[in-house]
Write an enzyme that holds these catalytic residues in place. Structure first.
Site, short mmCIF file in Angstrom:
data_model
loop_
_atom_site.label_atom_id
_atom_site.label_comp_id
_atom_site.label_asym_id
_atom_site.label_seq_id
_atom_site.Cartn_x
_atom_site.Cartn_y
_atom_site.Cartn_z
N ASP A 49 -21.58 -12.46 25.36
CA ASP A 49 -23.00 -11.06 25.87
C ASP A 49 -22.56 -9.94 24.62
O ASP A 49 -23.22 -9.28 23.71
CB ASP A 49 -22.87 -9.80 26.38
CG ASP A 49 -21.37 -9.22 26.97
OD1 ASP A 49 -20.60 -10.34 26.59
OD2 ASP A 49 -21.22 -8.53 27.37
N ASP A 184 -21.78 -5.91 31.37
CA ASP A 184 -21.19 -4.73 32.96
C ASP A 184 -22.56 -3.67 33.56
O ASP A 184 -22.74 -4.01 34.63
CB ASP A 184 -20.18 -4.64 32.67
CG ASP A 184 -19.17 -5.65 32.68
OD1 ASP A 184 -19.43 -6.95 33.16
OD2 ASP A 184 -18.00 -5.69 31.59
C1 GLA Z 1 -16.00 -8.36 30.41
C2 GLA Z 1 -16.99 -6.95 29.77
C3 GLA Z 1 -18.44 -8.26 29.27
C4 GLA Z 1 -18.04 -9.87 28.70
C5 GLA Z 1 -17.46 -10.39 29.59
C6 GLA Z 1 -17.59 -11.75 29.57
O1 GLA Z 1 -16.43 -7.97 31.69
O2 GLA Z 1 -16.90 -6.59 29.81
O3 GLA Z 1 -19.15 -6.97 28.18
O4 GLA Z 1 -17.98 -9.60 27.52
O5 GLA Z 1 -16.15 -9.50 29.83
O6 GLA Z 1 -18.69 -12.02 30.27
#
Ligand code: GLA
Length: 399
Positions: A49, A184
């Site tokens: 992301d 998230d």
């Molecule tokens: C955490 C980060 C997200 C993403 C995930 C891995 O949850 O907050 O932004 O990068 O790791 O996919």
């Protein structure tokens, strides 16, 4: 065989009432309202992301509740229903990069990022397990964001929610100092019941995809390994730096720009770089993972959810060997769940601890959970915690 207990989400109306009660205890009056936002699991599309990739998260039934009343001044007073003595009080004028620290950053950082003109009193009551890789911090940010948006008459349609997600990411990156991507917050604000979202992090567009697990006789088992992980820790930032360097060397804005059939060529072009082998592995993960998300989305669109297991397995192997963000506990869950009959299993979230998910025949859930519990006991690891990932609704008002 005994079935391990599951960590159930409380009924939403009761949890909202409990948050309102806690507010009355704390501030001696009824809150203006109660809002909540969920944690998430990511079905597939991990650590892409922040490089323009695709991911496929769904919201959990486990939510964080915020009972809140606006204030006329710029003071924020916040208490936690979980942790007596964790109160924070400050003025919005004092919020900025790195301040406040601790959990209050995820609360006070949100009005700061939204440019909100007033403070508030709030009690936070969380039912997303903390530090489990299930986005308890995004749930907290997003519950505050939806409350303020509602009170300030900001749009809360999907476009409005995309804006709010952006503000929550700012709060996390700048105030809390964790350089995470936007998956998230998008999941917590934009998901719908019974669906996952295909998030395109290049333009933050979202497509809602059906995820009828129960209709297919399946369940998505979440195993919180309870092995500590931390995002602000150096490893997450190091991975991000790796992919940003690789993109610079390849002359592309992000690794999304490298198509799956251009991978070999891209790897060859990295060969002369310092630390080339590591860089090549990181790029191989990102490029193949983005491709796996696209293929998973196609299967979901076609109602072929049973067939995504192999893609989940391949995602985990890539995260384990190429991206190197797994952990002993996560590998143990994945290996054990597969051996016990899961259709597919992988770590979910940032990794280095936290949670894994397994796609399991609904009737086999107790058996797979028991196998994982027993494997942890044999290895003398702390007992894991089990949750069911029912695709749930994004942030909203409760009372
Ligand atoms: C955490 C980060 C997200 C993403 C995930 C891995 O949850 O907050 O932004 O990068 O790791 O996919």
């Amino acid at each position: 065989m005994s079935t391990p207990p599951f960590f159930e989400a409380p009924a939403r109306a009761e949890a909202a009432e409990a948050a309102a009660d806690a507010y009355r205890d704390a501030f001696g009056e009824t809150p203006e309202g109660v809002w909540s936002a969920p944690g998430r699991v990511n079905l597939i599309g991990e650590h892409v992301d922040y490089t323009g990739g695709l991911c496929l998260p769904l919201a959990l039934p486990h939510r964080t509740f915020v009972a809140l009343s606006p204030r006329h001044d710029d003071v924020v007073r916040v208490r936690s229903a979980q942790e007596a003595g964790a109160d924070w009080e400050g003025s919005l004028a004092g919020v900025g990069p790195g301040s406040p620290d601790g959990w209050a950053a995820y609360v006070a950082g949100v009005p700061w990022a939204m440019g909100s003109g007033h403070g508030f009193d709030a009690v936070v009551d969380g039912h997303v397990p903390l530090g489990s890789g299930l986005s308890s911090s995004a749930a907290l940010e997003c519950a505050v964001a939806i409350a303020l948006a509602d009170l300030d008459d900001l749009p809360t349609d999907d476009a409005g929610r995309a804006e709010l997600a952006g503000a929550c990411v700012q709060a996390e990156n700048v105030v809390a100092g964790a350089n995470t991507g936007g998956m998230d917050q998008a999941a917590s604000l934009r998901c719908r019941e019974g669906q996952a979202i295909l998030l395109d992090t290049r333009d933050d567009s979202v497509t809602h995809l059906p995820l009828d697990l129960a209709g297919a006789g399946l369940a998505l088992l979440v195993v919180d390994t309870r092995a500590a992980h931390s995002h602000s820790g150096g490893e997450y930032g190091a991975r991000r730096a790796d992919v940003e360097r690789a993109a610079r060397v390849l002359g592309v804005p992000d690794l999304r720009a490298v198509a799956a059939d251009g991978l070999e060529d891209a790897l060859a072009r990295l060969a002369g770089e310092e630390g080339a082998q590591v860089l090549q592995r990181r790029v191989r993960h990102a490029v193949t993972e983005i491709d796996r998300v696209a293929r998973t989305a196609q299967l979901l669109r076609a109602g072929r959810v049973r067939e995504i297991g192999a893609l989940m397995d391949a995602s985990h192997e890539s995260l384990r060997h190429d991206y190197e963000v797994s952990a002993r506990e996560l590998d143990l869950v994945v290996d054990t769940a597969r051996a016990a009959g899961a259709l597919g299993a992988r770590m979910t979230g940032g990794g280095f601890g936290g949670s894994a998910i397994a796609l399991v025949e609904r009737d086999a859930v107790p058996e797979v959970a028991a196998a994982v519990r027993d494997a942890f006991a044999r290895e003398e690891l702390r007992a894991p915690q089990f949750l069911a990932a029912l695709p749930s609704e994004g942030a909203g008002r409760d009372a």
